[in-house]
Design a protein around this motif. Structure first.
Motif, PDB file in Angstrom:
ATOM      1  N   ILE A  71       2.547  53.401  19.604  1.00 38.27           N
ATOM      2  CA  ILE A  71       1.361  53.971  20.257  1.00 38.27           C
ATOM      3  C   ILE A  71       1.441  55.496  20.264  1.00 38.27           C
ATOM      4  CG2 ILE A  71       0.150  54.219  22.468  1.00 38.27           C
ATOM      5  CD1 ILE A  71       1.022  51.258  23.031  1.00 38.27           C
ATOM      6  N   CYS A  72       2.581  56.008  20.694  1.00 38.54           N
ATOM      7  CA  CYS A  72       2.746  57.463  20.778  1.00 38.54           C
ATOM      8  C   CYS A  72       2.682  58.115  19.402  1.00 38.54           C
ATOM      9  CB  CYS A  72       4.054  57.810  21.478  1.00 38.54           C
ATOM     10  SG  CYS A  72       4.000  57.485  23.252  1.00 38.54           S
ATOM     11  N   THR A  73       3.290  57.487  18.417  1.00 33.56           N
ATOM     12  CA  THR A  73       3.248  58.031  17.059  1.00 33.56           C
ATOM     13  C   THR A  73       1.811  58.104  16.555  1.00 33.56           C
ATOM     14  OG1 THR A  73       5.477  57.246  16.546  1.00 33.56           O
ATOM     15  CG2 THR A  73       4.023  57.686  14.678  1.00 33.56           C
ATOM     16  N   MET A  80       9.205  59.780  21.880  1.00 33.61           N
ATOM     17  CA  MET A  80       8.730  59.788  23.268  1.00 33.61           C
ATOM     18  C   MET A  80       8.781  61.196  23.863  1.00 33.61           C
ATOM     19  SD  MET A  80       7.671  56.811  23.835  1.00 33.61           S
ATOM     20  CE  MET A  80       7.284  57.109  25.537  1.00 33.61           C
ATOM     21  N   ILE A  81       9.874  61.876  23.661  1.00 35.10           N
ATOM     22  CA  ILE A  81       9.994  63.234  24.196  1.00 35.10           C
ATOM     23  C   ILE A  81       8.974  64.153  23.524  1.00 35.10           C
ATOM     24  CG2 ILE A  81      11.514  65.244  24.419  1.00 35.10           C
ATOM     25  CD1 ILE A  81      12.282  62.987  26.283  1.00 35.10           C
ATOM     26  N   GLY A  82       8.864  64.052  22.210  1.00 37.39           N
ATOM     27  CA  GLY A  82       7.929  64.910  21.475  1.00 37.39           C
ATOM     28  C   GLY A  82       6.481  64.695  21.870  1.00 37.39           C
ATOM     29  N   THR A  83       6.092  63.439  22.017  1.00 41.59           N
ATOM     30  CA  THR A  83       4.700  63.179  22.391  1.00 41.59           C
ATOM     31  C   THR A  83       4.447  63.561  23.849  1.00 41.59           C
ATOM     32  OG1 THR A  83       5.205  60.836  22.813  1.00 41.59           O
ATOM     33  CG2 THR A  83       4.279  61.398  20.662  1.00 41.59           C
ATOM     34  N   ARG A  88      17.509  67.538  24.128  1.00 42.31           N
ATOM     35  CA  ARG A  88      18.138  67.833  22.837  1.00 42.31           C
ATOM     36  C   ARG A  88      17.254  67.255  21.742  1.00 42.31           C
ATOM     37  NH1 ARG A  88      23.260  69.780  22.947  1.00 42.31           N
ATOM     38  NH2 ARG A  88      24.304  69.633  24.947  1.00 42.31           N
ATOM     39  N   PHE A  89      17.148  68.005  20.661  1.00 44.69           N
ATOM     40  CA  PHE A  89      16.267  67.600  19.575  1.00 44.69           C
ATOM     41  C   PHE A  89      16.990  67.716  18.243  1.00 44.69           C
ATOM     42  CE2 PHE A  89      13.766  69.545  22.935  1.00 44.69           C
ATOM     43  CZ  PHE A  89      12.859  68.542  23.212  1.00 44.69           C
ATOM     44  N   GLU A  90      16.592  66.868  17.328  1.00 50.46           N
ATOM     45  CA  GLU A  90      17.096  66.972  15.968  1.00 50.46           C
ATOM     46  C   GLU A  90      16.475  68.209  15.328  1.00 50.46           C
ATOM     47  OE1 GLU A  90      16.554  63.353  13.707  1.00 50.46           O
ATOM     48  OE2 GLU A  90      16.784  62.170  15.537  1.00 50.46           O
TER      49      GLU A  90
END
Length: 97
Positions: free
Chosen positions: A14-16, A50-53, A75-77
């Motif tokens: 959904i978020c994507t 989830m974090i990004g959206t 933290r992010f890639e």
């Protein structure tokens, strides 16, 4: 009142889809309905989608203080750095206006 219950896979899909459509209104509504944020749910902390959206929803709703807090604590890639940097700069610009 509890929001809808989705599996991790459903939320990811959904978020994507909403993020790819740049549908900030729907993302904001989704997170409001769930009554929580990925930052507060431990099982979401390792899910970049989830974090990004959530960050995009915060930007869309002009919740800049919370956005900066989430970015600072997460933290992010490396593949997400450019996009997050753009959101951060745009949020700083909008906040200053």
């Amino acid at each position: 009142m509890a929001g809808p219950q989705y599996s991790s896979e459903q939320l990811d899909a959904i978020c994507t889809a909403l993020y790819q459509a740049k549908d900030g209104d729907q993302l904001v509504r989704l997170f409001q309905q769930m009554g929580d944020s990925p930052h507060l749910r431990p099982e979401w902390a390792t899910q970049p989608v989830m974090i990004g959206t959530y960050i995009f929803a915060l930007f869309h709703s002009a919740s800049f203080e919370r956005l900066f807090d989430v970015i600072g604590r997460s933290r992010f890639e490396e593949k997400y750095f450019k996009e997050l940097q753009d959101i951060w700069y745009n949020a700083r610009y909008k906040e200053a206006r």
